[in-house]
Enzyme design. Structure first.
Site, PDB file in Angstrom:
ATOM      1  N   LYS A  97       0.944  -1.142  -0.122  1.00 40.31           N
ATOM      2  CA  LYS A  97       0.170  -0.012  -0.066  1.00 40.31           C
ATOM      3  C   LYS A  97       0.906   1.144   0.005  1.00 40.31           C
ATOM      4  O   LYS A  97       1.345   1.555   1.024  1.00 40.31           O
ATOM      5  CB  LYS A  97      -1.083   0.073   1.247  1.00 40.31           C
ATOM      6  CG  LYS A  97      -2.307   0.748   0.923  1.00 40.31           C
ATOM      7  CD  LYS A  97      -1.992   2.301   0.727  1.00 40.31           C
ATOM      8  CE  LYS A  97      -1.699   3.142   2.066  1.00 40.31           C
ATOM      9  NZ  LYS A  97      -1.769   4.456   1.783  1.00 40.31           N
ATOM     10  N   THR A 128       0.675   7.320  13.050  1.00 40.76           N
ATOM     11  CA  THR A 128      -0.058   6.369  12.300  1.00 40.76           C
ATOM     12  C   THR A 128       0.541   5.017  12.720  1.00 40.76           C
ATOM     13  O   THR A 128      -0.276   3.894  12.873  1.00 40.76           O
ATOM     14  CB  THR A 128       0.464   6.402  10.702  1.00 40.76           C
ATOM     15  OG1 THR A 128       0.005   7.425  10.380  1.00 40.76           O
ATOM     16  CG2 THR A 128      -0.299   5.314  10.150  1.00 40.76           C
ATOM     17  N   THR A 130       4.842   8.514  13.451  1.00 43.45           N
ATOM     18  CA  THR A 130       4.655   7.910  14.699  1.00 43.45           C
ATOM     19  C   THR A 130       3.342   7.711  15.231  1.00 43.45           C
ATOM     20  O   THR A 130       2.807   6.786  15.797  1.00 43.45           O
ATOM     21  CB  THR A 130       5.374   8.250  15.974  1.00 43.45           C
ATOM     22  OG1 THR A 130       6.919   8.397  15.596  1.00 43.45           O
ATOM     23  CG2 THR A 130       5.221   7.869  17.097  1.00 43.45           C
ATOM     24  N   GLU A 179       9.385  16.264  15.139  1.00 42.88           N
ATOM     25  CA  GLU A 179       9.787  16.003  13.820  1.00 42.88           C
ATOM     26  C   GLU A 179       9.212  16.901  12.791  1.00 42.88           C
ATOM     27  O   GLU A 179       7.929  16.771  12.792  1.00 42.88           O
ATOM     28  CB  GLU A 179       9.472  14.594  13.347  1.00 42.88           C
ATOM     29  CG  GLU A 179      10.089  14.094  12.185  1.00 42.88           C
ATOM     30  CD  GLU A 179       9.871  12.725  11.585  1.00 42.88           C
ATOM     31  OE1 GLU A 179      10.706  11.939  11.200  1.00 42.88           O
ATOM     32  OE2 GLU A 179       8.587  12.173  11.943  1.00 42.88           O
ATOM     33  N   GLU A 202       8.699   1.366  11.539  1.00 37.89           N
ATOM     34  CA  GLU A 202       9.995   2.422  11.396  1.00 37.89           C
ATOM     35  C   GLU A 202       9.207   3.747  11.243  1.00 37.89           C
ATOM     36  O   GLU A 202       8.687   4.209  10.120  1.00 37.89           O
ATOM     37  CB  GLU A 202      10.653   2.007  10.309  1.00 37.89           C
ATOM     38  CG  GLU A 202      12.141   2.984  10.251  1.00 37.89           C
ATOM     39  CD  GLU A 202      11.997   4.179   9.534  1.00 37.89           C
ATOM     40  OE1 GLU A 202      11.703   5.143  10.244  1.00 37.89           O
ATOM     41  OE2 GLU A 202      12.314   4.114   8.298  1.00 37.89           O
TER      42      GLU A 202
END
Length: 404
Positions: A100, A157, A155, A306, A176
């Site tokens: 996906k 999700t 992070t 981030e 990751e």
């Protein structure tokens, strides 16, 4: 072979989708993706089971078997490369894969499926499902016939996928996620210009849209001013331009929404930090050039969140202990770097840094032979290397009682 033969087509699709410079798509993304597939194809007959040291009347074998259906959900910053980091070991282990891609960058994934069919992969072994994360991605996470979901992305999700796995069939979830990596330069750095060059590449490459980007620069006080002078001069060579121009070093951010997000971080940072270099001064609406904040509060959003853009935050330190405390003061733990000519310090600091990859006198070097992944809220599991095969196999013990 087909990926190599279609390198220019795939690179063009990647640049059209993401806005990254065509020179990087041609040089890095597409060759790296093909290399990942080749590497895992070569690994298929190099990984063995084990025989346990039992008594003479027993035989205990430890074998690895395919798990079944793997869902791979990948982001928009390196669409084909990250897909192949997951596709390679999953297929090499004997699984079927549903890929996906991000709704923002599906083109190379769809083209790869066509090349895979042309190469002879059986129908149903490699599948691509495009769509939004909250629709197609979540459907895969909740589907009872999917046994593993492997993900690279935010992070936020990643945490949702963990919940979805628990609500469905307790599928394994390999993540990751985000990063806020620290790049530590000590006064005994063996080559200051090399460190400056690597620092620039570590934050400005791919417009800063890199999970392991060296977004936090920690400088020992005695060299800070000189380092920043060199870095500011070097940043002139990293400027946004037409992504299809082979000479362009920085392209566009993925879309206007993300550009607005990066701009908002810069505006907020101006209130409590010194803006040494402002990347908003360029003619491209969906671009941000090299941006550097100095003397940034380690507790501020600039240091903790981030940003996912070419925004570097700089903090000075007095000694090794302070540098370590600053570097580890993050909920993320994907990467870190140490610049020193002291071998003992390099070992000591590397072991104490809470990060999945630590680079000594370089930033983000490596190849397919070494694992990639993070500590803390940067995720779990590892991409690349033979260790990635472990994510996509069941470990089975077969204990046989032998006749005496």
């Amino acid at each position: 072979d087909l990926m190599d033969a279609h390198r220019e087509e795939l690179a063009l699709l990647e640049t059209l989708d993401t806005g990254k410079p065509i020179r990087h798509s041609l040089r890095d993304d597409i060759p790296g993706a093909a290399r990942a597939i080749r590497w895992y194809a070569e690994a298929i007959d190099k990984v063995y089971g084990e025989v346990a040291p039992t008594g003479g009347n027993e035989l205990a074998m430890i074998v690895r078997e395919p798990i079944g259906v793997i869902a791979a959900v990948v982001p928009w910053n390196f669409p084909l490369l990250l897909a192949c980091w997951k596709l390679g070991p999953a297929l090499a282990s004997g699984n079927s894969v549903v890929l996906k891609p991000s709704e923002k960058s599906p083109l190379t994934a769809l083209r790869l499926a066509g090349l895979a069919k042309q190469a002879g992969l059986p129908d149903g072994v490699f599948n691509v499902v495009s769509g939004f994360g909250h629709e197609a991605g979540q459907a895969l996470a909740l589907h009872p016939d999917v046994e593993v979901i492997t993900f690279t992305g935010s992070t936020r999700t990643a945490k949702q996928l963990l919940k979805d796995a628990g609500d469905s069939n307790m599928k394994r979830v390999w993540l990751e996620a985000g990063g806020k990596s620290a790049n530590i330069v000590f006064a005994d750095c063996p080559d200051l210009q090399k460190a400056v060059n690597a620092t620039a590449g570590g934050i400005f490459y791919n417009q800063g849209q890199v999970c392991i980007a060296g977004t936090r620069l920690l400088l020992e006080e005695s060299i800070a001013d000189r380092f920043l002078d060199l870095l500011k001069e070097l940043a002139k060579g990293w400027q946004p331009g037409n992504p299809l121009d082979p000479n362009t070093t920085m392209g566009m951010l993925i879309d206007n929404t993300h550009a607005d997000s990066v701009h908002s971080f810069i505006r907020a940072g101006e209130a409590h930090s010194t803006l040494l270099l402002d990347g908003r001064k360029n003619p491209w609406p969906a671009a941000v050039g090299p941006t550097i904040f100095v003397d940034v509060d380690p507790a501020s959003p600039l240091s903790q969140e981030e940003i996912f853009g070419p925004v570097l935050v700089v903090t000075r330190f007095k000694n090794e202990e302070q540098a370590l405390a600053l570097a580890n003061d993050s909920r993320y733990g994907l990467g870190a770097a140490v610049w020193t000519r002291d071998l003992s310090r390099a070992h000591r600091v590397s072991r104490r840094l809470k990060a999945g990859s630590v680079f000594v006198n370089n930033y983000n070097d490596g190849d397919m032979t070494v694992p990639f992944g993070g500590y803390k809220q940067s995720g779990n599991g590892r991409d690349k290397s033979l260790h990635a095969l472990e994510k996509f196999t069941e470990l089975k013990t077969i204990w046989i009682a032998l006749e005496s």
